[in-house]
Design a protein around this motif. Structure first.
Motif, PDB file in Angstrom:
ATOM      1  N   LEU A 332     -20.133  41.723 -16.569  1.00 35.06           N
ATOM      2  CA  LEU A 332     -21.472  41.431 -17.081  1.00 35.06           C
ATOM      3  C   LEU A 332     -22.297  42.697 -17.268  1.00 35.06           C
ATOM      4  O   LEU A 332     -23.245  42.710 -18.059  1.00 35.06           O
ATOM      5  N   ALA A 333     -21.951  43.769 -16.551  1.00 33.87           N
ATOM      6  CA  ALA A 333     -22.692  45.015 -16.699  1.00 33.87           C
ATOM      7  C   ALA A 333     -22.517  45.619 -18.091  1.00 33.87           C
ATOM      8  O   ALA A 333     -23.409  46.311 -18.589  1.00 33.87           O
ATOM      9  N   VAL A 334     -21.378  45.361 -18.715  1.00 33.85           N
ATOM     10  CA  VAL A 334     -21.083  45.984 -20.014  1.00 33.85           C
ATOM     11  C   VAL A 334     -20.958  44.956 -21.138  1.00 33.85           C
ATOM     12  O   VAL A 334     -20.644  45.329 -22.273  1.00 33.85           O
ATOM     13  N   VAL A 335     -21.188  43.672 -20.846  1.00 30.75           N
ATOM     14  CA  VAL A 335     -21.024  42.663 -21.887  1.00 30.75           C
ATOM     15  C   VAL A 335     -22.059  42.895 -22.982  1.00 30.75           C
ATOM     16  O   VAL A 335     -23.201  43.275 -22.725  1.00 30.75           O
ATOM     17  N   ASP A 336     -21.654  42.678 -24.220  1.00 27.00           N
ATOM     18  CA  ASP A 336     -22.532  42.901 -25.364  1.00 27.00           C
ATOM     19  C   ASP A 336     -22.415  41.716 -26.305  1.00 27.00           C
ATOM     20  O   ASP A 336     -21.612  40.803 -26.094  1.00 27.00           O
ATOM     21  N   HIS A 337     -23.216  41.741 -27.348  1.00 32.23           N
ATOM     22  CA  HIS A 337     -23.168  40.660 -28.316  1.00 32.23           C
ATOM     23  C   HIS A 337     -21.795  40.604 -28.982  1.00 32.23           C
ATOM     24  O   HIS A 337     -21.179  41.636 -29.271  1.00 32.23           O
ATOM     25  N   SER A 338     -21.331  39.407 -29.234  1.00 34.05           N
ATOM     26  CA  SER A 338     -20.109  39.207 -30.007  1.00 34.05           C
ATOM     27  C   SER A 338     -20.500  38.867 -31.439  1.00 34.05           C
ATOM     28  O   SER A 338     -21.605  38.392 -31.706  1.00 34.05           O
ATOM     29  N   GLU A 339     -19.585  39.112 -32.348  1.00 29.25           N
ATOM     30  CA  GLU A 339     -19.855  38.835 -33.761  1.00 29.25           C
ATOM     31  C   GLU A 339     -19.382  37.448 -34.169  1.00 29.25           C
ATOM     32  O   GLU A 339     -19.445  37.100 -35.344  1.00 29.25           O
ATOM     33  N   GLY A 340     -18.893  36.668 -33.206  1.00 29.86           N
ATOM     34  CA  GLY A 340     -18.428  35.322 -33.517  1.00 29.86           C
ATOM     35  C   GLY A 340     -19.574  34.408 -33.897  1.00 29.86           C
ATOM     36  O   GLY A 340     -20.729  34.617 -33.517  1.00 29.86           O
ATOM     37  N   GLY A 341     -19.212  33.359 -34.625  1.00 33.04           N
ATOM     38  CA  GLY A 341     -20.234  32.420 -35.076  1.00 33.04           C
ATOM     39  C   GLY A 341     -20.240  31.111 -34.329  1.00 33.04           C
ATOM     40  O   GLY A 341     -21.129  30.285 -34.553  1.00 33.04           O
ATOM     41  N   GLY A 342     -19.262  30.883 -33.446  1.00 34.90           N
ATOM     42  CA  GLY A 342     -19.186  29.593 -32.777  1.00 34.90           C
ATOM     43  C   GLY A 342     -18.616  29.689 -31.382  1.00 34.90           C
ATOM     44  O   GLY A 342     -18.222  30.767 -30.900  1.00 34.90           O
ATOM     45  N   LEU A 343     -18.564  28.528 -30.714  1.00 31.65           N
ATOM     46  CA  LEU A 343     -18.091  28.422 -29.347  1.00 31.65           C
ATOM     47  C   LEU A 343     -16.715  27.779 -29.260  1.00 31.65           C
ATOM     48  O   LEU A 343     -16.328  27.281 -28.208  1.00 31.65           O
TER      49      LEU A 343
END
Length: 449
Positions: A332-343
């Motif tokens: 979680l310290a390095v998590v960033d936005h993903s470019e995916g559009g869905g779950l």
């Protein structure tokens, strides 16, 4: 501990010439001024025929060159070590860095200037001046670093500057070692309320998993006086040559899956006070809270990535909870936005088995993603969703009707869903979710009566 020569003698001719050129390049502004003034005075003395002026010019030009030569030929070695405590801190908290310099040569050092390379997010670069260090002597200095942004930040390498007594020349050497400071998201203490999926003890509950992961728990045991003969395991009896019975009661451990939506299109804004950072901090708080309560926990993101332990289906077990907590917090310290559009990837991952309690932190949902999220409820014993209306985090306005509609659909599917307005405290929402779930359960049982 790392060691570097600053500078060191006994080198080959080629290295010696290269070191001398580097030393000449280390002339300070004062040294260059003295050298230029000396050359100018010598030239004027030659033109004017002034012998006294020539001697002054030679003195001015020779002094910085002598300082360069002496500094270049000085033989001593220094050792440096860095100690970072702690190596993992929450955003907004401080860490202490302690530097130790030791003169391991037989000669005292001159004036030493220390500078540690620190990313600008952690503050200004620390600089220290050390006076003469005797042979075998030690000096210790320390400084503090702090970051409001989570991440992994390198500290170092340490840089050492050596000056001559006249300030004519300055040499710089760098150590090779560096440390890494991990800044994890802020966490919040949550109240010990019941959100479902908290079965414990023994039995075959749907929302439980083996606490003692492994095949040993399902191996039949020897027959004991009073055991029901209907539990005799005849295949094992024939194998071992004695009467064996099945173990139908096994120690169980509740499970919890924390789902974090990292899609870039689901969040607006950036910075430590953004909706996305609140979701990351909320996921970290939920993970630690559930681990403290004895749950087997894992972290899942919209990209289909699962982080937990090496136990059953990737859940962190009781034996490795501290290590697994560190691993998930580092993630979680390095998590960033993903470019995916869905779950959809997260939905496929959750399709594999019983998730126990499902706690989701999601951003803006369109109709398709809201329907997909609603279907995840059927794969968990209980499900709680915190839906962030990221638009309100930018404007500070009221919750949009679209967000309320998405929450309503999740509730209809069995979720305990809440809208997260700007600046909300997770502890309050956690308590509120428990109340909503209790009211829903009372309504359900009331309808059955």
């Amino acid at each position: 501990m790392t060691t570097a020569a600053v500078p060191d003698g006994g080198r080959g001719d080629e290295d010696d010439r290269g070191g001398l050129r580097a030393a000449l390049g280390g002339l300070t502004t004062r040294g260059r001024s003295f050298l230029a003034a000396g050359v100018a005075a010598a030239a004027c003395a030659y033109v004017l025929g002034q012998a006294d002026l020539l001697r002054v010019g030679l003195l001015l030009a020779t002094l910085p060159l002598i300082c360069v030569l002496v500094l270049h030929r000085t033989r001593y070695r220094v050792a440096a070590s860095r100690r970072l405590t702690p190596q993992r801190v929450e955003a907004g908290s401080e860490a202490r860095v302690q530097l130790r310099m030791e003169n391991v040569s037989k000669l005292p050092t001159g004036l030493l200037m220390l500078q540690d390379h620190v990313p600008y997010m952690l503050g200004p670069r620390p600089r220290f001046v050390l006076d003469r260090v005797e042979a075998g002597g030690r000096r210790e200095v320390s400084y503090r670093v702090r970051s409001d942004l989570r991440g992994r930040f390198p500290l170092g390498p340490l840089q050492l500057r050596l000056n001559d007594p006249f300030g004519m020349c300055e040499l710089t050497r760098s150590f090779s070692a560096y440390d890494t400071l991990t800044v994890i998201p802020r966490t919040e203490a949550l109240p010990p309320v019941k959100l479902g999926g908290e079965a414990s003890g023994y039995g075959d509950g749907k929302q439980r998993s083996l606490a003692l992961a492994g095949d040993d728990d399902i191996i039949p045991r020897a027959y004991r006086h009073g055991d029901d003969l209907r539990r005799v395991h005849w295949r094992s009896t024939a194998r071992y040559g004695e009467l064996m019975v099945r173990r139908e009661e096994q120690p169980q451990r509740a499970r919890c899956t924390v789902l974090l939506d990292t899609r870039r299109i689901a969040y607006q804004g950036s910075g430590p006070d953004s909706a996305f950072e609140w979701a990351v901090s909320g996921a970290a708080s939920a993970l630690l809270h559930m681990l403290e309560r004895g749950f087997a926990v894992r972290l899942v993101t919209d990209t289909g990535t699962a982080v937990g332990g090496e136990g059953s289906e990737g859940f962190a077990g009781a034996a490795d909870s501290a290590e697994s907590a560190g691993l998930m917090l580092d993630t979680l310290a390095v998590v960033d936005h993903s470019e995916g559009g869905g779950l959809s990837r997260a939905s496929d991952l959750l399709r594999g088995g019983d998730e126990g309690l499902l706690v989701a932190f999601v951003g803006d949902l369109d109709e398709e993603q809201a329907a997909l999220t609603a279907r995840m409820r059927h794969r968990a014993g209980a499900a709680v969703a915190f839906v962030l209306d990221s638009g309100t985090w930018l404007t500070g306005g009221a919750v949009a009707g679209a967000a309320e509609e998405r929450v309503r659909k999740l509730r209809e599917a069995g979720w305990t869903a809440l809208v997260v307005p700007a600046g909300a405290r997770l502890a309050d929402l956690w308590q509120q979710a428990a109340g909503v779930r209790a009211e829903s359960a009372a309504d359900t049982y009331g309808g059955w009566s």
